[in-house]
Design a protein around this motif. Sequence first.
Motif, mmCIF file in Angstrom:
data_model
loop_
_atom_site.group_PDB
_atom_site.id
_atom_site.type_symbol
_atom_site.label_atom_id
_atom_site.label_comp_id
_atom_site.label_asym_id
_atom_site.label_seq_id
_atom_site.Cartn_x
_atom_site.Cartn_y
_atom_site.Cartn_z
ATOM 1 N N LEU A 20 9.086 10.866 -6.226
ATOM 2 C CA LEU A 20 8.394 9.622 -6.571
ATOM 3 C C LEU A 20 8.980 8.452 -5.818
ATOM 4 N N ASN A 40 7.718 8.412 -2.308
ATOM 5 C CA ASN A 40 6.317 8.039 -2.176
ATOM 6 C C ASN A 40 6.081 6.549 -2.358
ATOM 7 N N LYS A 41 7.094 5.826 -2.824
ATOM 8 C CA LYS A 41 6.938 4.392 -3.044
ATOM 9 C C LYS A 41 6.621 3.649 -1.747
ATOM 10 N N LYS A 51 1.988 2.148 0.066
ATOM 11 C CA LYS A 51 1.338 1.178 -0.798
ATOM 12 C C LYS A 51 -0.182 1.330 -0.724
ATOM 13 N N LYS A 80 -6.073 0.893 -6.711
ATOM 14 C CA LYS A 80 -5.665 2.095 -7.428
ATOM 15 C C LYS A 80 -6.749 2.545 -8.407
ATOM 16 N N ASP A 122 -0.066 12.230 -6.008
ATOM 17 C CA ASP A 122 0.772 11.046 -5.872
ATOM 18 C C ASP A 122 0.537 10.130 -7.072
ATOM 19 N N ASP A 143 1.373 7.151 -7.394
ATOM 20 C CA ASP A 143 1.183 5.754 -7.001
ATOM 21 C C ASP A 143 -0.267 5.338 -6.826
#
Length: 215
Positions: A123, A126-127, A130, A134, A200, A202
């Motif tokens: 995680l 994967n930040k 961007k 979302k 993912d 995010d």
Amino acid sequence: ETCLISLKKLNDINLHKVKYFYFDNNFIIFILFLFLRIKYLYASTPDLNNSIFRKSIFNKTKYIYIQHSPSSLCMIYKHDAFINFDCIQVVNKNQYSDVLDINQFYNKKIKPFKSKYFFLNNLQNNKKNKINEKIDYLIAPTWNSNFYKLNLHILIFDILKELNKKFIFRPHYMSIRKNEFFLKDLNIENNEIDLSPNFDFDIYKNLITDWSGIY
């Protein structure tokens, strides 16, 4: 030096580095476990000796459990899911306390070893990616619960549709395998279902789940 044995055909991995065997038969896997001759076995599967996952008859193998969830060992698993392991990874203080309780209740000497929950490393990596827009909700329940018997997935779908919210439904693999519901009966679009092995966090704003370790 690595042997990979699977109950599922694997076509998307690099198999030239391993000896790969596919068996569509639980009994063969059961026999393989019974006659293992290895020093250590690492598993992220509980219920050792309570399923086809059996201890070797040679009694020389040490069985080490690796967590695939930060959840309590005494709340979301069967009462005897861990009593046959020699060592259990714990990723928080509650799991450490759970192992001590299991030892006391079942008169065991299972060793807990403290460790990071390594899934979180993915995680963090994967930040870097961007995403501007979302998806509103990820719906990801666990399996072997009454979630589908109560039609909670249908209720959630209807509520989110009424509110014009974007969502993705990500069922647990075992829910599909155990026929807890049928994909053809879902009144949602194909692009609202995610069955891929990786994903993912995010790309989502919110998570809806129950007892799943995904939380």
